[in-house]
Design a protein around this motif. Structure first.
Motif, short mmCIF file in Angstrom:
data_model
loop_
_atom_site.label_atom_id
_atom_site.label_comp_id
_atom_site.label_asym_id
_atom_site.label_seq_id
_atom_site.Cartn_x
_atom_site.Cartn_y
_atom_site.Cartn_z
N UNK B 113 0.84 -1.20 0.00
CA UNK B 113 0.00 0.00 0.00
C UNK B 113 0.88 1.25 0.00
N UNK B 114 0.23 2.38 -0.23
CA UNK B 114 0.93 3.65 -0.24
C UNK B 114 1.10 4.20 1.17
N UNK B 115 2.19 4.92 1.37
CA UNK B 115 2.53 5.47 2.69
C UNK B 115 3.03 6.90 2.49
N UNK B 116 2.49 7.83 3.25
CA UNK B 116 3.03 9.19 3.25
C UNK B 116 3.77 9.38 4.57
N UNK B 117 5.07 9.67 4.48
CA UNK B 117 5.91 9.77 5.67
C UNK B 117 5.99 11.20 6.18
N UNK B 130 -6.29 13.50 2.92
CA UNK B 130 -5.26 14.30 2.27
C UNK B 130 -4.11 14.46 3.26
N UNK B 133 2.97 16.73 3.59
CA UNK B 133 4.31 16.23 3.90
C UNK B 133 5.36 17.19 3.36
N UNK B 141 6.09 22.20 0.71
CA UNK B 141 5.13 21.27 1.33
C UNK B 141 4.29 20.67 0.21
N UNK B 142 4.18 19.35 0.20
CA UNK B 142 3.35 18.69 -0.79
C UNK B 142 2.07 18.16 -0.15
N UNK B 143 0.96 18.19 -0.91
CA UNK B 143 -0.27 17.53 -0.47
C UNK B 143 -0.43 16.26 -1.28
N UNK B 144 -0.72 15.16 -0.60
CA UNK B 144 -0.74 13.87 -1.26
C UNK B 144 -2.04 13.12 -0.99
N UNK B 145 -2.41 12.27 -1.95
CA UNK B 145 -3.48 11.31 -1.74
C UNK B 145 -2.88 9.92 -1.88
N UNK B 146 -3.48 8.94 -1.21
CA UNK B 146 -3.01 7.56 -1.34
C UNK B 146 -4.07 6.77 -2.09
N UNK B 147 -3.63 6.08 -3.14
CA UNK B 147 -4.53 5.27 -3.97
C UNK B 147 -4.62 3.87 -3.37
#
Lengths: 259, 320
Positions: B113-117, B130, B133, B141-147
């Motif tokens: 799975x996806x992980x935002x650290x 959302x 990170x 600063x980035x905003x990320x989504x996990x699929x």
């Protein structure tokens, strides 16, 4: 012994970051370097070979420019290099990178004894690839390592933990992620730079690894990047030392409320 | 569905980041309508479940086994992956601690799975999470989504507010198969210091090249003692051999966000600012009035730190 060092090409740590009109970070005019933590990994790989013999293979996932980073590692003393370069890997997340590296290291470049990586890259700073790769290759791992020793086929590593350090014994093959302090990184010598030009550097696309575009789909998607709110210069406190100090303490208590 | 917090304990004591992660997990669970669960792994730790209940947990799953007395990433990841396979959580939260930094990605690879650290914020809106990170150590600063059905995140210590709340507070046992460890821990050396750990500290006093030598850190330590603070260092002071690397704050050191950061004799190179720029309040003490630290300091003192810091220590002692 076969020793692998995984590296990443990244922005110079002095680089100023600019977000382009597309919401992505621009690399225009930015000086590219070998990720500093990966240099410790390459150095440790070369030292291990100098002591115990074998070959050092440097691998990376990147674009055309990443060849320069690999040549730098060859000039330091690595024997050969492999670049996984495929348009489908542009903007790849840690999962995609570790899938590609794991496939390379379990098939085409199988039979390694140790993998060295940096503990994280200084760009996205997530440090996921070492642990993901260790899991995919079913390896013992030591993370954030500041001392490493190999004797009688057994590896000993000292690593940083919160508030202290820990010493681990690992059965080979194992993955070691390097922290600053592990070693002093050498600069490439002039003969080293000349030799590096003739050392093998293989470029592989996903198809060469038997991977499809779907296999390396990213699971983390960047929605937007922005610059953090800039901090403003605050108050400058002036006067005699005693006055200034009294004023500071009063502000920290009454205005900032942090003490 | 659920949000799962991976509890971190060391020697039977819960880490502060666990309370932060539970509090954030509760806020997110309230927004998304999920239940909040905590996974507690270790040996002889079942008693800790009561403390976890204070943070609104609906269920604590306890894996208590002698084979889990010492943390190793391979074994703990196997336990977590087994729990995730049973639970199918929407989101799994870890602390971005030494343990979380390696356990989360190792588990993420096992689960695929996806992980935002190192998240600074997590929000739930329009049916999805959302994650925010920092990249380039906070220069952007980035905003990320996990699929995918399972999302993972590690949370930066000291950023998420701790809040107690109500929850169902059930405690269940979980007993997965535990594989043999691939590594053996042969020694542990905890720094014998009464000071807080750098990344968890509310106050940090840091010194740099302006201290003039390793003996200059005695001043910084004196100030840290009176404030109950951790001691940090700039890269220049570490490179000069005045301080060990574990104390380095910056892009190639630790990233910290205390309530108060006191930088003494630190010029404020971009590399250093990247590691402490998210501090709530910054104090800069430097004899060079043009030093970059004054461009980010909330309170700046231009002066000789050998005079300013002793006076500051005296003043703070008067208050105690």
């Amino acid at each position: 012994m076969k020793i692998v060092a995984c590296i990443k090409q990244t922005f110079d740590t002095e680089a100023k970051i600019v977000v382009g009109g597309d919401g992505q970070i621009s690399d225009e005019g930015v000086n590219l370097i070998v990720n500093p933590y990966d240099e410790y990994a390459v150095e440790e790989a070369i030292r291990t070979k100098e002591k115990d013999g074998g070959e050092v293979v440097v691998v990376t996932v990147g674009g055309d420019k990443a060849q320069e980073a690999l040549r730098y590692c060859l000039a330091m003393g690595a024997d050969r290099a492999v670049l996984i370069n495929d348009p489908a890997l542009a903007g790849a997340d840690s999962r995609a990178v570790s899938v590609a590296l794991a496939k390379l290291l379990s098939e085409k470049e199988a039979g390694f004894d140790i993998i060295f990586t940096g503990k994280e890259s200084v760009d996205d700073g997530v440090g996921q690839v070492p642990s993901r790769l260790a899991e995919k290759l079913d390896l013992a791992q030591a993370n954030v390592v500041t001392a490493f020793e190999l004797s009688d086929g057994k590896a000993t590593a000292t690593r940083e933990i919160d508030g202290g350090s820990e010493t681990l014994e690992l059965v080979l093959p194992a993955l070691i992620s390097a922290q600053k302090g592990l070693n002093e990184v050498r600069y490439p010598s002039l003969p080293g730079i000349m030799k590096a030009k003739r050392k093998p550097l293989e470029v592989l696309a996903l198809g060469d690894l038997g991977l499809s575009v779907d296999d390396v789909a990213s699971k983390v998607e960047l929605v937007a990047a922005e610059l953090p709110p800039a901090r403003k210069a605050g108050q400058r406190l002036t006067g005699e030392v005693d006055e200034v100090v009294a004023k500071l303490v009063q502000l920290l208590q009454d205005e900032a409320k942090v003490i | 569905m659920s949000i799962v917090v991976c509890v971190e304990q060391r020697d039977g004591k819960l880490r502060k980041i666990t309370f932060e992660a539970l509090s954030e997990g509760k806020r997110l669970a309230t927004a998304s309508g999920e239940t909040l669960k905590a996974l507690l792994i270790g040996s002889g730790i079942a008693g800790l479940a009561d403390e976890l209940k204070k943070y609104g947990v609906d269920e604590v799953a306890v894996v208590d086994n002698e084979a889990l007395a010492a943390y190793t990433s391979d074994v703990y990841a196997a336990v977590l992956a087994a729990y995730i396979a049973q639970e199918n959580p929407a989101l799994v939260l870890f602390g971005h601690s030494a343990v979380g930094k390696e356990l989360a990605p190792r588990t993420a690879a096992k689960v695929d799975c996806g992980l935002v650290s190192d998240c600074l914020a997590v929000t739930f809106a329009d049916g999805d999470y959302l994650f925010s990170h920092p990249v380039y150590a906070g220069k952007a600063i980035g905003s990320y989504k996990v699929v995918g059905p399972v999302r993972m995140a590690t949370l930066r210590p000291n950023v998420f507010a701790v809040a107690e709340s109500e929850g169902a507070g059930a405690v269940v046992d979980f007993a997965p198969e535990i594989p043999a460890a691939k590594v053996t821990i042969t020694g542990v050396d905890m720094a014998s210091s009464d000071r807080p750990e750098l990344t968890e500290a509310d106050i940090i006093c840091s010194g740099g090249r302006g201290l003039g030598g390793p003996e200059g850190f005695a001043l910084i330590e004196g100030l840290a003692d009176v404030l109950g603070a951790a001691v940090g260092s700039s890269r220049a002071a570490v490179d000069a051999g005045w301080r060990e690397h574990a104390a380095q704050v910056g892009q190639t050191g630790k990233v910290v966000s205390p309530n108060l950061y006191v930088a003494s004799g630190i010029s404020g190179a971009i590399q250093h600012l990247a590691g402490m720029g998210s501090s709530k309040v910054i104090v800069g003490i430097n004899k060079d009035g043009e030093a970059n630290i004054f461009n980010v300091a909330d309170y700046g003192i231009e002066g000789d730190l050998n005079k300013v810091i002793p006076a500051l220590i005296e003043k703070l002692k008067e208050l105690q």
